[in-house]
Design a protein around this motif. Sequence first.
Motif, mmCIF file in Angstrom:
data_model
loop_
_atom_site.group_PDB
_atom_site.id
_atom_site.type_symbol
_atom_site.label_atom_id
_atom_site.label_comp_id
_atom_site.label_asym_id
_atom_site.label_seq_id
_atom_site.Cartn_x
_atom_site.Cartn_y
_atom_site.Cartn_z
ATOM 1 N N THR A 282 44.085 56.916 17.729
ATOM 2 C CA THR A 282 43.940 57.139 19.168
ATOM 3 C C THR A 282 43.465 58.540 19.525
ATOM 4 O O THR A 282 43.372 58.868 20.708
ATOM 5 N N TRP A 283 43.130 59.365 18.546
ATOM 6 C CA TRP A 283 42.384 60.590 18.845
ATOM 7 C C TRP A 283 40.895 60.265 19.017
ATOM 8 O O TRP A 283 40.108 61.120 19.391
ATOM 9 N N THR A 284 40.537 59.010 18.765
ATOM 10 C CA THR A 284 39.224 58.460 19.090
ATOM 11 C C THR A 284 39.436 57.347 20.122
ATOM 12 O O THR A 284 40.569 56.994 20.454
ATOM 13 N N GLN A 285 38.332 56.752 20.590
ATOM 14 C CA GLN A 285 38.485 55.590 21.458
ATOM 15 C C GLN A 285 38.560 54.278 20.662
ATOM 16 O O GLN A 285 38.651 53.198 21.241
ATOM 17 N N GLY A 286 38.562 54.375 19.323
ATOM 18 C CA GLY A 286 38.471 53.198 18.482
ATOM 19 C C GLY A 286 39.492 52.105 18.745
ATOM 20 O O GLY A 286 39.138 50.917 18.777
ATOM 21 N N PHE A 330 45.204 57.722 25.391
ATOM 22 C CA PHE A 330 44.632 58.157 24.119
ATOM 23 C C PHE A 330 44.466 59.677 24.095
ATOM 24 O O PHE A 330 44.083 60.302 25.094
ATOM 25 N N GLY A 331 44.691 60.250 22.930
ATOM 26 C CA GLY A 331 44.508 61.675 22.718
ATOM 27 C C GLY A 331 45.101 62.073 21.386
ATOM 28 O O GLY A 331 45.640 61.250 20.644
ATOM 29 N N ASP A 332 45.021 63.359 21.076
ATOM 30 C CA ASP A 332 45.501 63.871 19.791
ATOM 31 C C ASP A 332 46.926 64.393 19.958
ATOM 32 O O ASP A 332 47.162 65.589 20.056
ATOM 33 N N GLY A 333 47.895 63.461 20.002
ATOM 34 C CA GLY A 333 49.283 63.869 20.170
ATOM 35 C C GLY A 333 49.598 64.155 21.627
ATOM 36 O O GLY A 333 48.866 63.775 22.545
ATOM 37 N N GLY A 334 50.725 64.813 21.868
ATOM 38 C CA GLY A 334 51.083 65.201 23.219
ATOM 39 C C GLY A 334 51.244 64.034 24.166
ATOM 40 O O GLY A 334 50.725 64.044 25.281
ATOM 41 N N GLY A 335 51.958 62.979 23.749
ATOM 42 C CA GLY A 335 52.184 61.829 24.606
ATOM 43 C C GLY A 335 51.228 60.691 24.397
ATOM 44 O O GLY A 335 51.234 59.715 25.163
ATOM 45 N N ALA A 336 50.374 60.748 23.372
ATOM 46 C CA ALA A 336 49.455 59.646 23.102
ATOM 47 C C ALA A 336 50.232 58.400 22.699
ATOM 48 O O ALA A 336 51.318 58.468 22.128
ATOM 49 N N VAL A 337 49.659 57.245 23.006
ATOM 50 C CA VAL A 337 50.309 55.983 22.704
ATOM 51 C C VAL A 337 50.333 55.729 21.204
ATOM 52 O O VAL A 337 49.424 56.142 20.474
ATOM 53 N N ASP A 338 51.378 55.065 20.743
ATOM 54 C CA ASP A 338 51.416 54.559 19.375
ATOM 55 C C ASP A 338 50.601 53.275 19.343
ATOM 56 O O ASP A 338 50.822 52.359 20.150
ATOM 57 N N ALA A 339 49.660 53.179 18.422
ATOM 58 C CA ALA A 339 48.779 52.016 18.381
ATOM 59 C C ALA A 339 49.561 50.715 18.205
ATOM 60 O O ALA A 339 49.143 49.667 18.718
ATOM 61 N N LEU A 363 41.437 50.797 38.509
ATOM 62 C CA LEU A 363 41.704 51.300 37.162
ATOM 63 C C LEU A 363 43.176 51.031 36.901
ATOM 64 O O LEU A 363 44.045 51.627 37.547
ATOM 65 N N ARG A 364 43.474 50.116 35.970
ATOM 66 C CA ARG A 364 44.837 49.595 35.832
ATOM 67 C C ARG A 364 45.408 49.844 34.445
ATOM 68 O O ARG A 364 45.487 48.915 33.630
ATOM 69 N N PRO A 365 45.814 51.061 34.150
ATOM 70 C CA PRO A 365 46.482 51.279 32.865
ATOM 71 C C PRO A 365 47.875 50.665 32.882
ATOM 72 O O PRO A 365 48.501 50.520 33.937
ATOM 73 N N GLY A 366 48.355 50.308 31.700
ATOM 74 C CA GLY A 366 49.683 49.743 31.578
ATOM 75 C C GLY A 366 50.676 50.738 31.010
ATOM 76 O O GLY A 366 50.425 51.948 30.951
ATOM 77 N N SER A 367 51.822 50.225 30.578
ATOM 78 C CA SER A 367 52.893 51.051 30.016
ATOM 79 C C SER A 367 53.301 50.468 28.664
ATOM 80 O O SER A 367 54.320 49.784 28.548
ATOM 81 N N PRO A 368 52.494 50.718 27.635
ATOM 82 C CA PRO A 368 52.753 50.063 26.342
ATOM 83 C C PRO A 368 54.083 50.424 25.714
ATOM 84 O O PRO A 368 54.634 49.632 24.945
ATOM 85 N N ASP A 369 54.634 51.598 26.030
ATOM 86 C CA ASP A 369 55.931 51.959 25.459
ATOM 87 C C ASP A 369 56.970 52.237 26.537
ATOM 88 O O ASP A 369 57.981 52.885 26.290
ATOM 89 N N GLY A 370 56.708 51.737 27.747
ATOM 90 C CA GLY A 370 57.678 51.884 28.832
ATOM 91 C C GLY A 370 57.507 53.115 29.690
ATOM 92 O O GLY A 370 58.114 53.215 30.760
#
Length: 593
Positions: A282-286, A330-339, A363-370
């Motif tokens: 998730t440090w990429t958009q992959g 997505f990002g390099d740490g600092g609260g990035a989602v766990d895939a 634009l509707r992001p979700g809450s994958p980890d709450g």
Amino acid sequence: MTFTPPAPFTSRPTLRGTFGMSASTHWTATATAQAVLERGGNAFDAAVAGAFVLHVVEPHLNGPGGDLVALIRPAGAAEPVVLMGQGPAPARADIAHFTGRGLDLVPGAGGLAAAVPGAVDAWLLLLRDHGTWELADVLAFAIGYARDGHPLVAGAAATIARVADLFHERWPTSAERWMPTGSPPAPDTVVRNPAWADVLDALVAAGDRDAGRESRIDAARERWMTEVLPEAAAFVAHPHRHADGADHAGILDADDLRSWRAGYEPAVTARFRGWDVYKAGTWTQGPALLHTLRLLDDADDARLDPSTPEGAHLLLEAQKLAYADRDAWFGDGGGAVDADDLLSDAYVSARRALIGHAASAELRPGSPDGREPRLPPLRTDRLSADGSTGEPTVDRSGQTRGDTCHIDVIDRWGNVVSATPSGGWLQSSPTVPALGFCLGTRLQATWLVPGHPASLTPGRRPRTTLTPTMLSRGDEVIAIGSPGGDQQDQWQLPVLLRMLVGGYTAQQAIDAPTLNTTALIDSFWPRTWVPAGAAVEDRLGDDVIGALEERGHRVRRAGDWALGRVSAVGRDADGLLWAAANPRGAQGYAAGR
């Protein structure tokens, strides 16, 4: 029920053979990679040689001052790994430094936007660990084209023409490098870069001839990171014009370069229609592609045909949800989602339920980890002339856009590479005259707001759009990728669906008309989005396009052959190798036997 190709015609055949296959965004890089295979090199030798040629022949799409993400799978390995060539933000690159200069975004061009360049070190690392050739032999192709010349492709000529005034008035070293006669060169003008050839010669000469092959490559890596790149950083430390219209000094320095090296990382994976699909983290958009495939996996095969109103709508809506999560999480740490949270059955099911008959304009992001998602400030904008967002470079109005390149190689032993190098475009920042290249601008993909996973943070990688893909199913393998900034995975998706679900050959799938959403936050300056926006190729047909508009999509027709620049190689279940490349722009080619 499934879907099948509507017609057997393709622009060229899917190449098939047993020896080796290469495909890339430029015919010279493809020919170089194939020449290495013919002379006994493996896929890694070939990819590195082709990649250094891409620096020379596609200078408006990538350069030595840029970055790289690749997936590599050595013969016999159970899974691919990620070759990580994305350098981090410099130690002085904090939010306060930028906002203190009156900036609310990292500029899209200029040395202030430079991260640590990672591409060259990553390529040399790959050559050391998995290649077989000497560095001198691998670099000989690029050195020859840089010193003796190559015909400038039309895209590079057009890019130079668009930034000619900037070069003349603000970046004189770039004008001297790219417009030595005082005017932009015409397509097919033979251009040379002796300064870059000298740099490559010096990398070859850095190693002791009596030392081992790996030691010689390590010596070249050391020279690159501690002698060559510091010279580039010192050059842009002087104030110069940036994309915001002001003059700033770069802040990358020798300590930043000394402390970083490229490396390897595990890939993230998801399963789709019996295939294991691999991406970088998730440090990429992959992982957004993996998320999209998971959202689509329960649909009947016939609903996944991008050439139908239902299939086109479903693809666009699924991608909106996936990229909203990208932009929030997505990002390099600092609260990035766990895939794993992003791809979990429960979360995918909840997100899938949001897809309706009409186009969403939110634009509707979700809450994958709450946790509650956090989005940066949104900037709406009209669609660009070709319906895409792309990766911006800059003229003084900020409207010139650049792109990326891609290369895939597979050899007869089973080694395979899918690599997407980018950045360091000739129009990114002023040319360093003694080196013949400029630094990249990947920091523009960070946010100048605290607390976001992609916030600008010293020592962290900017979230990159570079997103090659690898797939496997038993003995079968596919290596695939595309230029296109935010569209890279979006352009790969219809190709994959047509191959994996529709039964298309690779070339049929690449040639088929495509589309993408523009309802995401642009990863590049000036960071806009287009609610409910979609770009389509006219060849999708009036019926499909009209149906999308009736559902509320803001459609921009991009032309018949305008979107998508995918190339791919692979191996079938019976061991037969294949390759295919994008015909759009008459520049990408595959080769093999």
